[in-house]
Write a protein that holds these residues in place. Sequence first.
Motif, PDB file in Angstrom:
ATOM      1  N   THR A  67       0.822  -1.000   0.126  1.00  0.00           N
ATOM      2  CA  THR A  67       0.166  -0.151  -0.285  1.00  0.00           C
ATOM      3  C   THR A  67       1.126   1.188  -0.097  1.00  0.00           C
ATOM      4  OG1 THR A  67      -2.053  -1.119   1.458  1.00  0.00           O
ATOM      5  CG2 THR A  67      -1.685   0.934   1.313  1.00  0.00           C
ATOM      6  N   TYR A  68       0.736   1.996  -1.089  1.00  0.00           N
ATOM      7  CA  TYR A  68       1.800   3.400  -1.469  1.00  0.00           C
ATOM      8  C   TYR A  68       1.222   4.012  -0.210  1.00  0.00           C
ATOM      9  CZ  TYR A  68       3.764   2.031  -5.522  1.00  0.00           C
ATOM     10  OH  TYR A  68       4.165   1.188  -6.400  1.00  0.00           O
ATOM     11  N   ASP A  69       1.976   5.025   0.548  1.00  0.00           N
ATOM     12  CA  ASP A  69       2.321   5.543   1.718  1.00  0.00           C
ATOM     13  C   ASP A  69       0.335   6.891   1.689  1.00  0.00           C
ATOM     14  OD1 ASP A  69       3.304   5.037   2.733  1.00  0.00           O
ATOM     15  OD2 ASP A  69       5.543   6.443   2.509  1.00  0.00           O
ATOM     16  N   THR A  89       2.919  -6.595 -19.401  1.00  0.00           N
ATOM     17  CA  THR A  89       2.750  -6.207 -20.745  1.00  0.00           C
ATOM     18  C   THR A  89       0.773  -6.275 -20.456  1.00  0.00           C
ATOM     19  OG1 THR A  89       2.167  -6.484 -23.311  1.00  0.00           O
ATOM     20  CG2 THR A  89       2.135  -8.003 -21.967  1.00  0.00           C
ATOM     21  N   HIS A  90       0.973  -4.746 -21.313  1.00  0.00           N
ATOM     22  CA  HIS A  90      -1.023  -4.732 -21.163  1.00  0.00           C
ATOM     23  C   HIS A  90      -0.877  -5.853 -21.986  1.00  0.00           C
ATOM     24  CE1 HIS A  90      -0.323  -0.821 -19.999  1.00  0.00           C
ATOM     25  NE2 HIS A  90      -1.494  -0.435 -18.853  1.00  0.00           N
ATOM     26  N   ASP A  91      -0.897  -6.556 -23.325  1.00  0.00           N
ATOM     27  CA  ASP A  91      -1.133  -6.785 -24.761  1.00  0.00           C
ATOM     28  C   ASP A  91      -0.998  -8.170 -24.010  1.00  0.00           C
ATOM     29  OD1 ASP A  91      -1.512  -7.405 -26.860  1.00  0.00           O
ATOM     30  OD2 ASP A  91       0.797  -6.502 -27.741  1.00  0.00           O
ATOM     31  N   GLY A 107      -2.709  -7.029 -17.094  1.00  0.00           N
ATOM     32  CA  GLY A 107      -3.848  -6.630 -16.588  1.00  0.00           C
ATOM     33  C   GLY A 107      -3.898  -6.072 -16.772  1.00  0.00           C
ATOM     34  N   PRO A 108      -5.056  -5.045 -16.115  1.00  0.00           N
ATOM     35  CA  PRO A 108      -5.178  -3.575 -16.459  1.00  0.00           C
ATOM     36  C   PRO A 108      -4.053  -2.483 -15.883  1.00  0.00           C
ATOM     37  CG  PRO A 108      -7.054  -4.443 -15.306  1.00  0.00           C
ATOM     38  CD  PRO A 108      -5.784  -5.655 -15.603  1.00  0.00           C
ATOM     39  N   SER A 109      -5.146  -1.578 -16.519  1.00  0.00           N
ATOM     40  CA  SER A 109      -3.727  -0.033 -16.373  1.00  0.00           C
ATOM     41  C   SER A 109      -3.848   0.145 -14.527  1.00  0.00           C
ATOM     42  CB  SER A 109      -4.519   0.584 -16.951  1.00  0.00           C
ATOM     43  OG  SER A 109      -2.659   2.051 -16.034  1.00  0.00           O
ATOM     44  N   GLY A 110      -2.976   0.079 -13.741  1.00  0.00           N
ATOM     45  CA  GLY A 110      -3.308   0.099 -12.126  1.00  0.00           C
ATOM     46  C   GLY A 110      -3.394  -0.944 -11.715  1.00  0.00           C
ATOM     47  N   CYS A 111      -3.255  -2.280 -12.136  1.00  0.00           N
ATOM     48  CA  CYS A 111      -3.697  -3.031 -11.522  1.00  0.00           C
ATOM     49  C   CYS A 111      -2.219  -3.566 -10.686  1.00  0.00           C
ATOM     50  CB  CYS A 111      -4.061  -4.493 -11.810  1.00  0.00           C
ATOM     51  SG  CYS A 111      -2.878  -5.185 -13.333  1.00  0.00           S
ATOM     52  N   GLY A 112      -1.380  -3.142 -10.916  1.00  0.00           N
ATOM     53  CA  GLY A 112       0.069  -3.794  -9.953  1.00  0.00           C
ATOM     54  C   GLY A 112       1.353  -4.376 -10.519  1.00  0.00           C
ATOM     55  N   LYS A 113       1.397  -4.704 -11.777  1.00  0.00           N
ATOM     56  CA  LYS A 113       2.850  -5.047 -12.166  1.00  0.00           C
ATOM     57  C   LYS A 113       3.409  -4.593 -12.617  1.00  0.00           C
ATOM     58  CE  LYS A 113       0.229  -4.170 -16.658  1.00  0.00           C
ATOM     59  NZ  LYS A 113      -0.943  -3.661 -16.226  1.00  0.00           N
ATOM     60  N   THR A 114       3.633  -3.269 -12.825  1.00  0.00           N
ATOM     61  CA  THR A 114       5.055  -2.495 -11.752  1.00  0.00           C
ATOM     62  C   THR A 114       5.136  -1.933 -10.721  1.00  0.00           C
ATOM     63  OG1 THR A 114       4.536  -1.626 -13.592  1.00  0.00           O
ATOM     64  CG2 THR A 114       5.902  -0.076 -12.134  1.00  0.00           C
ATOM     65  N   THR A 115       4.469  -2.110  -9.980  1.00  0.00           N
ATOM     66  CA  THR A 115       4.842  -2.673  -8.576  1.00  0.00           C
ATOM     67  C   THR A 115       5.361  -3.654  -7.928  1.00  0.00           C
ATOM     68  OG1 THR A 115       2.902  -0.875  -8.125  1.00  0.00           O
ATOM     69  CG2 THR A 115       3.858  -2.299  -6.520  1.00  0.00           C
ATOM     70  N   VAL A 116       4.859  -4.672  -8.607  1.00  0.00           N
ATOM     71  CA  VAL A 116       5.434  -6.038  -7.737  1.00  0.00           C
ATOM     72  C   VAL A 116       6.999  -6.279  -8.624  1.00  0.00           C
ATOM     73  CG1 VAL A 116       5.299  -8.833  -8.711  1.00  0.00           C
ATOM     74  CG2 VAL A 116       2.909  -6.858  -9.055  1.00  0.00           C
ATOM     75  N   PRO A 163      -4.556  -0.948  -1.535  1.00  0.00           N
ATOM     76  CA  PRO A 163      -3.527  -1.466  -1.680  1.00  0.00           C
ATOM     77  C   PRO A 163      -3.060  -1.328  -3.326  1.00  0.00           C
ATOM     78  CG  PRO A 163      -4.711  -3.048  -0.565  1.00  0.00           C
ATOM     79  CD  PRO A 163      -6.053  -1.485  -0.551  1.00  0.00           C
ATOM     80  N   ALA A 164      -1.363  -0.966  -3.567  1.00  0.00           N
ATOM     81  CA  ALA A 164      -1.692  -1.251  -5.060  1.00  0.00           C
ATOM     82  C   ALA A 164      -1.999  -3.201  -5.703  1.00  0.00           C
ATOM     83  CB  ALA A 164      -0.149  -0.560  -5.321  1.00  0.00           C
ATOM     84  N   VAL A 165      -0.967  -3.798  -4.619  1.00  0.00           N
ATOM     85  CA  VAL A 165      -0.994  -5.057  -4.378  1.00  0.00           C
ATOM     86  C   VAL A 165      -1.326  -5.662  -3.650  1.00  0.00           C
ATOM     87  CG1 VAL A 165       0.647  -7.128  -4.625  1.00  0.00           C
ATOM     88  CG2 VAL A 165       1.359  -4.598  -5.839  1.00  0.00           C
ATOM     89  N   ASP A 171       9.867  -4.367 -18.302  1.00  0.00           N
ATOM     90  CA  ASP A 171       8.951  -3.625 -17.751  1.00  0.00           C
ATOM     91  C   ASP A 171       7.200  -3.468 -18.919  1.00  0.00           C
ATOM     92  OD1 ASP A 171       6.642  -2.391 -16.501  1.00  0.00           O
ATOM     93  OD2 ASP A 171       7.169  -1.106 -15.293  1.00  0.00           O
ATOM     94  N   GLU A 172       6.890  -4.072 -19.460  1.00  0.00           N
ATOM     95  CA  GLU A 172       6.542  -3.842 -21.059  1.00  0.00           C
ATOM     96  C   GLU A 172       7.457  -2.376 -21.899  1.00  0.00           C
ATOM     97  OE1 GLU A 172       3.388  -1.124 -20.723  1.00  0.00           O
ATOM     98  OE2 GLU A 172       2.557  -1.259 -18.909  1.00  0.00           O
ATOM     99  N   PRO A 173       8.395  -3.725 -21.801  1.00  0.00           N
ATOM    100  CA  PRO A 173       9.786  -3.524 -22.515  1.00  0.00           C
ATOM    101  C   PRO A 173       9.755  -2.683 -24.139  1.00  0.00           C
ATOM    102  CG  PRO A 173      10.063  -5.912 -22.576  1.00  0.00           C
ATOM    103  CD  PRO A 173       8.650  -5.191 -22.077  1.00  0.00           C
TER     104      PRO A 173
END
Lengths: 227, 382
Positions: free
Chosen positions: B21-23, B205-207, B47-56, B28-30, B172-174
């Motif tokens: 959970t970001y401050d 990826t989103h794709d 997963g959709p945007s904002g689902c926490g992929k980058t956070t993971v 929670p993001a994840v 991350d979405e390279p």
Amino acid sequence: MTDRPLVEELRLFLGDPQTWWGPASIPLRLGEHLLLSAVAVLAAAALVIPPALWAAHRRRGVVAAAAVVNIGRAVPTFGILVVVVVWLGLGPWPALVALVALSGPPMFTNTVAAVLAVDPAVLESAWGMGMTGRAVLMKVELPLALPVIAEGIRIAISQVIATATLAALAAGGGLGRFIVDGFAKRDQGELLMGAVLVAAVAVVAEMLFTRGQRRLVPSQASAEGSR
Amino acid sequence: MSDQAGAAGQPMISLQDVSKTYDAASAPAVESLTLEILSGEIVVLVGPSGCGKTTVLKMINRLVEPTSGDIEVAGTPVGEGEPHLLRRSIGYVIQQVGLFPHWTVRRNIATVPELLGWSPQRISDRTGELARLVGLDESMLDRYPGALSGGQQQRVGVARALAADPPVLLMDEPFGAVDPIVRHRLQDELVDLQKRLRKTIVFVTHDIEEAIKLGDRIVILNVGGVLEQQGSPAEILSRPANRFVEDFIGAERNLQRLALRRVAELRLKWGPMVEVSTTPEAAREAAAREGTEWVGLLSDGVMAGWVPVSELPESPSLEGLEPRPFGAVVSRRASLRQTVDAMVGSSQEMAVVAEDGYYCGLVDFRMVSEALGSQRGSRAGG
Ligand SMILES: Nc1ncnc2c1ncn2[C@@H]1O[C@H](COP(=O)(O)OP(=O)(O)OP(=O)(O)O)[C@@H](O)[C@H]1O
Ligand SMILES: [Mg+2]
């Protein structure tokens, strides 16, 4: 006032051997002026750039620090000069303090802004590659911020060279003496010479610095062009 | 190239009940994510945007600290030791590439080796090797990133991430920021690269198409970092766990497309198939050539079944072995949808194509997914 006396006075001033040699000569005053300006800019840079880099790197205290530094900007240089004269007496020191206060803000704000403007993706990869905080600052943030920091230094230099003229008011020497003395003696030749010299020094310093700036950041230039 | 830490099939990265959970955030993001990523596999997080992929991803290399839960890489908790040391052993590639604009391509690639204090000679050898590996012309090495195209920049990004030969790669979405033609080419190259390098890759990826094409396993996340389904691309495509997954992968659309196409349209692979009349030696060679642990046996073109390489006899003959039946057998008239259904059941995720018992060839999932892609004519030659 007519043209004749001015030309005549200028001729007299330039013809006076004391103008070229001795304790009140142009070379000496020029030397004082440059020394005062250089010391002021260097001292301000040493005082202001490292904390600015650190604060911006840590993204901490940036706003508070900028507020403090900008007080220097709000208070007129002349006011600082007067206060320091009252405090320390006459001589070169009051002028130095006033000039440091003058040149600090542009260097501080430019440094902070430049570091904060570094591409977040570049920073993310710098951290992600395993650079230490120090390496991120020294190898990435500082070099990328350098052009804008240099610009801040350039602004400070031209402001300081112009304003160092005030030093003469506090018995601090410099080219300002010609202006102050010219006024006092109603010697328009001396007055004019002083003003021209200050302007010339400011222009030359700016040209030299700009040339140095280009040399300082050659990689940026080639990064832009896609030859 | 050095050997990879950890044998294939061992968990290389594990997330145990991880939450973040970001401050500034209330939600929670994840949330309680548990995930195991095996050595040598590509796991794609979608997963959709904002689902926490980058956070993971960022929790794995500690750019973000989890609020709770345990993360291990190669059996060691990531929280142990200095984060910068951990990161030097994990390659990291991001969508915006983030090359250092004031360094040449050469120095960019050498970032981690330089941090590790390699000798100039070793760095220089390695840089040349990497340039070849990712398909960069040597003449690019002395340019600055600003003078490179998007695709070339991302190749440099991949080379930089691989420079110190880390066992783990986080991507991350390279390929998100390059045009579709270049994207497909980079995807193909990554598949090739992975065949040789066998890194443990976590790819975001989103794709869904990209996920299907690249993933050994796909992990589908929902907003809040909730795991909806994980499985092989074939499993996910043919057996979506719930409505969310169905919608997200466009199951309907994809399955319909699959239903319309036939095995006969594909160019089949021959695979590690040998006649029973040949020698065990030839069988081993076939398996090695195809990179499989098994060989298929034919007798006069008729499928007999398969045997593991480990059971091949030392004797000069293959006669007398008891081949096992193939799990998935389809005819050339079968639709790709039937084929995928059959594959999901078989342990190898491939299907044998046969007509009246006569062997025709093999289909694997990658061929099916490429057929799905080629229908829109957007694929580029490699
Ligand atoms: N540094 C941060 N501070 C606060 N909230 C954040 C931060 N980073 C991400 N978030 C939030 O956490 C959630 C997950 O973000 P994350 O970037 O992990 O998603 P994502 O799946 O990678 O999205 P995308 O596909 O758009 O890249 C989002 O709601 C995002 O707004
Ligand atoms: Mg993201």
